[in-house]
Design an enzyme around this catalytic site. Structure first.
Site, PDB file in Angstrom:
ATOM      1  N   ASP A 590       0.751  -1.258   0.000  1.00 51.18           N
ATOM      2  CA  ASP A 590       0.000   0.000   0.000  1.00 51.18           C
ATOM      3  C   ASP A 590       0.788   1.319   0.000  1.00 51.18           C
ATOM      4  OD1 ASP A 590      -1.688  -2.133   0.338  1.00 51.18           O
ATOM      5  OD2 ASP A 590      -3.049  -1.095   1.691  1.00 51.18           O
ATOM      6  N   GLU A 792      -1.857  -8.522  12.754  1.00 45.34           N
ATOM      7  CA  GLU A 792      -1.538  -8.304  11.346  1.00 45.34           C
ATOM      8  C   GLU A 792      -0.074  -7.907  11.134  1.00 45.34           C
ATOM      9  OE1 GLU A 792      -3.168  -4.648   9.902  1.00 45.34           O
ATOM     10  OE2 GLU A 792      -3.560  -5.427   7.913  1.00 45.34           O
TER      11      GLU A 792
END
Ligand SMILES: *[C@@H]1O[C@H](CO)[C@@H](O)[C@H](O)[C@H]1NC(C)=O
Length: 827
Positions: A590, A792
């Site tokens: 990202d 995560e």
């Protein structure tokens, strides 16, 4: 008709677009028919490959007061306060145990799950213990039958109070499932009592049952249905009794008696006082398959746990220091893996795709991202439904990402390939069946209304010019290697399997009819044993893979000659589409910094590396299948890519691989941000060993320098010396990610053990390898112990877990790292 035939017949209806179930191995496909394949629910069972059939689920809440009603447990939610939850041990063919440390609802809940060996029958044993002075718990179980067929209550509602005494039995029939029943036992439990007048009409020792007609594709809204029905009841009495302190809350939250209606959807509600235990048992009504009952349930569970232990230990033979301390790492590693494999879901439905051709999607004009953004906005509304498709997949996170993600999947399947190769191959095939005529595959699989309900509208639409890292191709190399290894010592393997089967028999215990739970196909290794089976599997997926590969090279092409770049091949340069000034979502990384201003002349070093890996995998596959011409073609491309990575992307001044861009004078120049992106040629093993001193050594320096990538918790994503380190969203600008760290550890091993590398290099690689491996595992473990969860990503300064909680996609690669050798061979 037998169930496996039914399953195949049903699937063939869908075969035009998809052929998930295919003819892998009937028996092994069978034992996977039922599962907790509703990944987003705390506990929800459905069959895979049979959309529009039976859907079941469980809800619970504390009912000592009305607080619990605000947070009825059903779908996993990051906001639910629990000190950890999920599968402690789980085998997808046999069953396992899931626990919930639900602090908010003051409940310790366990759901045990078992299946018979044929995979036709299953059971859930639900056990609850209220905590912190809590007393009453309400449990709601529901079953909905979509598609043709019927599902009915077989008990009668009692006259007068209209509850149901004793065990509750639903009987059903559908063309796909045949005839079956579902029993929810009453168990030997205590139920709350009250002398209040209203309580007489709804005594807690009788279950409340409601049946409704619900259209297909709506059963997933069971919680809303339940809440609506319960509110009816509450509203009716609330005003009258709101001042009445004698009225226990469970009385007015009990579903209002409604005379039995025949519907395809059944809600069963029970309120218990104190600890409780009951069973939900699903059985086919065929004579052949023995039924799962409350009396043989325990034997089934013990068997499932034995299967799990045997498979787990053979898949992940932990090495020191982790093997030295099974107490510390035993539960941790089992939970990490069980939650990955217990999160596997079956999804079905349409996908939203924008197929309107827009030149802006080519991204070939200056300022392209602005035009693209405009087009994308329109694309949201221009998108059309495609499909329906079906997908069997792991999910990155049950509460937050309960659907298939293309770039996660290749990583998630690595541990599953070790544990149950047949399952991972089935999942892989399910994914490849989604490749369209063009060779494209959507990076996020948001199939059907339930999946869409979780995603903001602007992220639902998929665009057929967007790529994503082809991690699934990474798995192909592993598959071929593992298969060859298995074939090399087939005799050893046979011996080992026999031992394992004997062990199962021994441990399954006395008094259990062996046929109920035992089946050698529980091992999930049929593809390793049969070259024919594996070959036909690979031959079947090969044409789609090739299409997919060609799509990548065609659509993500970059330009070399236009900017006077010198390279071995004028063809092999690549650029991710979907760039904006701050993001490159398609790369999977990202917000990792790229060139400050996007340019059509950019070349991305991570992308050329991914395509290099893809080429090598295709080459290995073509060689295996003896497709000689293809193999030669792939080899030529691979060579060109390896040469071009060096010619185009190596920056001798920075001693790092970098992206390329074009400056304001129209000249090609490097855009360097050291971190994960600059490591990709190393991660995907595309650096020639001759370059040890010149290129590999500086990579070790980058990895081991605390002012750049080294931390005590793992390798951080962006160098601490980069100007963007830790800035803005700080998603891939510093935090530690397990998927990339796993690749780093593997590459250190690969290059560190390479006989042609220099000794100096090998010793340094070994030193970093050993420390990194331990740091990674211990940090994930520490965070798990402190929070009850896997995360995560991990903070680069403190090591703390952050981002999405209960993230058991690639964070579960931790178990792979534990099974790697403590030190690598340097001599
Ligand atoms: C592992 O988990 C089991 C089951 O929850 C528990 O009884 C046991 O105490 C745990 N072991 C350790 C060492 O924490």
């Amino acid at each position: 008709m037998k169930l496996n035939q039914l399953a195949l017949a049903a699937t063939s209806l869908l075969a035009a677009t998809n052929h998930v179930l295919a003819e892998t191995s009937d028996s092994s496909a069978d034992s996977l028919l039922w599962g907790p394949y509703r990944s987003n629910l705390y506990m929800g069972v459905r069959p895979k490959g049979l959309p529009h059939s039976l859907m079941t689920g469980l809800m619970w809440f504390n009912i000592d007061d009305y607080q619990g009603l605000n947070k009825i447990r059903h779908a996993c939610d990051m906001g639910d306060e629990m000190k950890g939850y999920g599968w402690e041990k789980y085998d997808p063919r046999a069953g396992g145990i899931q626990t919930f440390h639900d602090t908010e609802q003051k409940l310790e809940l366990t759901t045990e799950f078992v299946k018979n060996a044929e995979g036709t029958n299953w059971g859930i044993r639900v056990k609850g213990v209220p905590k912190d002075g809590a007393k009453s718990t309400t449990i709601v179980f529901y079953a909905g039958l979509e598609g043709e067929g019927k599902l009915e209550l077989e008990n009668k509602h009692d006259k007068g109070d209209n509850g149901v005494s004793g065990d509750i039995k639903l009987g059903g029939r559908s063309s796909r499932l045949g005839s079956f029943d579902i029993v929810m036992s009453k168990g030997d439990n205590k139920f709350p009592k009250s002398d209040h007048a209203l309580a007489k009409s709804r005594p807690a020792h009788k279950a409340r049952h409601l049946s409704l007609n619900i259209p297909d594709d709506n059963v997933w809204m069971a919680r809303d249905v339940f809440v609506t029905m319960m509110q009816d009841s509450i509203q009716k009495y609330y005003e009258k009794y709101s001042e009445d302190t004698e009225l226990p809350p469970w009385v007015i939250t009990s579903l209002e008696p409604i005379y039995q209606m025949k519907g395809n959807f059944h809600l069963i509600q029970r309120t218990f006082e104190g600890p409780f235990e009951f069973d939900i048992l699903f059985n086919q009504r065929t004579k052949k398959a023995p039924r799962i009952s409350s009396s043989n349930f325990n034997a089934g569970l013990e068997h499932a746990l034995d299967v799990f232990e045997a498979k787990f230990e053979s898949a992940f033979a932990f090495q020191p220091p982790f093997s030295d301390n099974p107490k510390k790492y035993g539960n941790f590693s089992r939970e990490l893996f069980s939650n990955l494999i217990g999160g596997v879901g079956y999804f079905y439905g349409t996908s939203m795709v924008d197929r309107t051709y827009s030149e802006a999607y080519e991204e070939d004009e200056e300022g392209f991202w602005e035009a693209a953004a405009e087009s994308l906005k329109k694309g949201i509304d221009l998108a059309t439904e495609e499909g329906p498709f079906e997908l069997l997949t792991t999910v990155p996170s049950r509460p937050f990402f309960p659907r298939g993600f293309y770039w996660d999947e290749g990583f998630n399947l690595i541990p599953i390939l070790e544990y149950d190769a047949d399952l991972s191959l089935e999942i892989l095939k399910s994914w490849f069946a989604l490749i369209d005529e063009d060779g494209w595959i959507a990076r996020e699989q948001i199939l059907g209304p339930e999946a869409r309900s979780k995603v903001p509208k602007e992220f639902v639409t998929q665009y057929p010019h967007y790529a994503n890292p082809p991690t699934l191709m990474l798995l192909l190399t592993d598959i071929l290697e593992k298969f060859k290894a298995a074939q090399n010592d087939l005799s050893e393997e046979a011996f080992y399997n026999q031992q394992m089967e004997e062990e199962f028999e021994f441990e399954a215990g006395v008094g259990v009819a062996k046929s109920i739970f035992d089946n050698p196909s529980l091992l999930g290794t049929t593809h390793w044993k049969s070259p024919e089976l594996l070959t036909s599997y690979l031959k079947e997926i090969y044409p789609e893979l090739k299409l997919h590969y060609e799509w990548f090279r065609r659509t993500q092409k970059g330009s070399i000659r236009d900017w006077d770049r010198e390279a071995f091949s004028p063809r092999e340069g690549y650029r991710w589409r979907g760039r904006t000034p701050s993001h490159c979502l398609t790369s999977g990384l990202d917000d990792y910094p790229r060139a400050d201003i996007p340019h059509t002349g950019e070349l991305h070093v991570d992308l050329i590396s991914w395509i290099g890996m893809m080429t090598r995998s295709m080459k290995q596959l073509a060689e295996f299948l003896d497709y000689k011409e293809d193999a030669e073609d792939f080899e030529e491309i691979e060579t060109a890519i390896v040469r071009n990575i060096a010619d185009l992307h190596w920056n001798p001044d920075e001693k790092a691989y970098c992206d390329l861009t074009v400056n304001e004078f129209g000249e090609s120049e490097f855009a360097c941000h050291k971190g994960y992106v600059s490591l990709f040629p190393f991660l995907l093993k595309l650096i020639p060993i001759e370059d040890t001193t010149e290129k590999l050594m500086p990579i070790l320096e980058l990895l081991s320098n605390p002012d750049e990538l080294w931390t005590e918790y793992g390798i951080r994503s962006l160098s601490k010396s980069d100007k963007y380190y830790g800035t803005k969203e700080n998603y891939w600008r510093g935090p530690i990610w397990m998927n990339i760290n796993y690749m780093i550890v593997k590459s250190l091993q690969y290059y560190g053990e390479h006989p042609e590398a220099t000794l100096e290099f090998r010793l340094e690689a070994a030193r970093i390898y050993k420390a990194l491996r331990v740091n990674l595992v211990n940090n994930v473990h520490k965070s798990w112990e402190e929070t009850g969860f896997a995360w995560e990503q991990y903070n680069a300064e403190t090591g703390k877990g952050q981002g999405v909680k209960h993230f058991l996609g690639w964070t579960s690669l931790t178990v792979m790292i534990m099974a790697l050798p403590e030190t690598i061979q340097t001599i």
